[in-house]
Design an enzyme around this catalytic site. Structure first.
Site, PDB file in Angstrom:
ATOM      1  N   GLU A  41      48.717  34.955  14.560  1.00 40.92           N
ATOM      2  CA  GLU A  41      47.694  34.070  14.256  1.00 40.92           C
ATOM      3  C   GLU A  41      46.230  35.360  14.464  1.00 40.92           C
ATOM      4  OE1 GLU A  41      45.385  30.176  12.996  1.00 40.92           O
ATOM      5  OE2 GLU A  41      47.544  30.079  13.942  1.00 40.92           O
ATOM      6  N   THR A  47      39.721  35.376  11.389  1.00 41.15           N
ATOM      7  CA  THR A  47      38.591  36.211  11.576  1.00 41.15           C
ATOM      8  C   THR A  47      37.210  35.837  12.408  1.00 41.15           C
ATOM      9  OG1 THR A  47      37.074  35.398   9.638  1.00 41.15           O
ATOM     10  CG2 THR A  47      38.861  36.709   8.757  1.00 41.15           C
ATOM     11  N   ASP A  93      51.372  31.742  17.809  1.00 41.84           N
ATOM     12  CA  ASP A  93      50.969  30.320  17.622  1.00 41.84           C
ATOM     13  C   ASP A  93      52.377  30.186  17.532  1.00 41.84           C
ATOM     14  OD1 ASP A  93      49.498  28.537  16.748  1.00 41.84           O
ATOM     15  OD2 ASP A  93      49.701  28.490  14.899  1.00 41.84           O
ATOM     16  N   ARG A 141      40.349  36.239  16.702  1.00 45.03           N
ATOM     17  CA  ARG A 141      41.147  36.148  17.901  1.00 45.03           C
ATOM     18  C   ARG A 141      42.270  36.719  17.508  1.00 45.03           C
ATOM     19  NH1 ARG A 141      42.860  30.217  18.845  1.00 45.03           N
ATOM     20  NH2 ARG A 141      43.742  30.358  20.924  1.00 45.03           N
ATOM     21  N   TYR A 171      46.463  35.855  18.513  1.00 48.93           N
ATOM     22  CA  TYR A 171      47.253  35.025  19.298  1.00 48.93           C
ATOM     23  C   TYR A 171      48.652  34.803  18.440  1.00 48.93           C
ATOM     24  CZ  TYR A 171      45.166  30.888  16.646  1.00 48.93           C
ATOM     25  OH  TYR A 171      44.476  29.483  15.970  1.00 48.93           O
ATOM     26  N   TRP A 206      35.178  30.716  21.114  1.00 48.56           N
ATOM     27  CA  TRP A 206      34.195  30.904  20.206  1.00 48.56           C
ATOM     28  C   TRP A 206      32.736  30.820  20.373  1.00 48.56           C
ATOM     29  CZ3 TRP A 206      36.299  33.310  16.457  1.00 48.56           C
ATOM     30  CH2 TRP A 206      37.593  32.969  15.555  1.00 48.56           C
TER      31      TRP A 206
END
EC number: 6.3.1.19
Length: 452
Positions: free
Chosen positions: A63, A66, A57, A53, A55, A419
């Site tokens: 950010e 893993t 932050d 992911r 993105y 996720w």
């Protein structure tokens, strides 16, 4: 747990300068960095083909989280793949700046503090079972985590009212609680927000936010590997002496300010012990535990590096680990530079060296200069890291997510993932819920992919 899911999240510091002067605000730099991401992902919060992911932050910090990894080497590889991905965004953003006639250099730092005293984190995630009390887990872990900076801190030159000091950890000054559900306002050592990203009846996700971001691959290996061993001992019911600290928040700063590891810190029972003694206690229990259990080559490497690092601190012979442990590598670098130029620790030029160590641009960062010279040990190979930018770990749920994303992008299908969910945004809104992070093969996902 003999097989555990691990994940690392790193926030990166960002700036853009021209001849040393700030050129763009962090918000503007972040927009340039993420323009390519937004153009294909329609958002600054995306999952990638490797299952990771990426993105933006709070506070304009890119950010990278893993994908789920079930072994330490994969985790180190994917952590570095995150650096390479961000380095790619940086190079792209600089091209775009030039095209728009803006002169300036963009910097991305894999560190934990900026010059204004703000802190951003490296968050470690460990899957643990629901059995047992979470509070006991935290009680045993906190003394370990407070003193762990001795073996894997990133090092930092800290300006104090009494002058500059070399500290073990960048993050230690910014931790205000032992256990809490907040991550930014109060910054605890362990975050208790209960989001397992898995079957909540079976699993819990331990979220450790006290650690430093590491440049040296063996430091990352030791940081996560030693913590995993301590968790395994707790889960196996190994009796560990009560090492509770009277004041963990004061202790974490005291430990950070003493690279010799000898400063006495007060225990909850009124006794005193040094960080070195506390770490040696955990290590000796770990050695006994693994002697009985048997161990693999990677765990042996973790134990060996843990023992050598403590020996280096105890004897003062830092050459034992000056190719593997970040705070030692950086300390040696700074001391050599100071000696060459006759500079005090408080010199702005020393602060520059401190920061440049964490620059992720490989043609410019000091850590990568050392890597090119063969002056640091590796855990991963460059080819592995390159492949991990687009290939997920093959033994966890990340494989399912990565395959789903790849096929959906190739077929130009609209999709949403997180996720645990994989969803095709078509009329049927078909969704697969993947609650088992250990599962890398799933017929439901294969059917969903085949239907595209």
């Amino acid at each position: 747990m003999d097989r555990r899911i691990f994940g690392l999240e790193n926030e990166y510091g960002v700036t853009c300068t021209f001849h040393g002067q700030r050129r763009l605000s962090p918000d503007e730099v972040a927009r340039y960095l993420f323009r390519r991401v937004v153009s294909w992902g329609r958002s600054s919060n995306v999952f990638l083909r490797n299952g990771a992911r990426l993105y933006l932050d709070v506070g304009s910090h890119p950010e990278y989280a893993t994908p789920e990894c079930d072994n330490l080497v994969d985790l180190v590889v994917h952590d570095k793949a995150g650096e390479r991905t961000l380095e790619g965004l940086l190079v792209d953003a600089e091209h775009r700046l030039r095209e728009e006639g803006i002169t300036g250099d963009i910097y991305l730092f894999k560190n934990n503090t900026d010059s204004a005293g703000n802190s951003y984190g490296c968050h470690e995630n460990y899957l643990v079972t629901r059995q047992g009390e979470f509070s006991r887990l935290a009680d045993v872990l906190i003394p370990f985590l407070v003193t762990r900076q001795l073996i894997c801190g990133a090092g930092k030159v800290l300006a104090t009212p009494r002058g500059a000091v070399y500290c073990l950890s960048q993050r230690a000054e910014h931790i205000w609680e032992g256990v809490s559900s907040a991550t930014t306002r109060s910054r605890p050592i362990i975050n208790t927000r209960d989001e397992p990203h898995a079957d909540a009846e079976r699993f819990r996700r331990l979220h450790v936010i006290v650690g430093d971001s590491n440049m040296a691959e063996p430091s990352t290996l030791l940081k996560v590997g030693s913590t995993d061993i301590v968790l395994r001992m707790i889960e196996a019911g190994v009796v560990l002496r009560d090492l509770s600290l009277e004041n963990p928040i004061r202790a974490i700063r005291e430990v950070s300010h003493d690279p010799t590891g000898r400063r006495r810190i007060r225990m909850a029972n009124g006794r005193e012990a040094s960080a070195l003694e506390i770490q040696e206690e955990y290590l000796s229990k770990a050695q006994e535990f693994l002697e009985r259990r048997g161990t693999d080559a990677v765990t042996k490497r973790v134990l060996d590096l843990w023992e050598r690092t403590l020996r280096a601190v105890r004897t003062g012979d830092l050459s034992l680990v000056d190719r593997e442990i970040d705070w030692v590598i950086k300390y040696r670098l700074i001391e050599a530079y100071r000696a060459r130029h006759d500079l005090p620790l408080s010199s702005p030029r020393v602060a520059q060296i401190d920061l440049a160590y964490h620059d992720v641009k490989r043609t410019r960062g000091l850590y990568y200069l050392l890597e090119r010279k063969g002056a640091v040990e590796r855990v991963a190979h460059d080819v592995q890291i390159f492949e991990a930018k687009s290939t997920p770990p093959q033994t966890t749920r990340a494989r399912l997510r990565g395959e789903f994303i790849r096929h959906a992008q190739e077929k130009r299908r609209d999709f949403t993932v997180d996720w645990v969910h994989l969803k095709l945004n078509d009329q049927a809104q078909r969704t697969v819920l993947c609650k088992d992070p250990f599962r890398s093969v799933d017929e439901r996902v294969e059917k969903l992919i085949a239907s595209m």
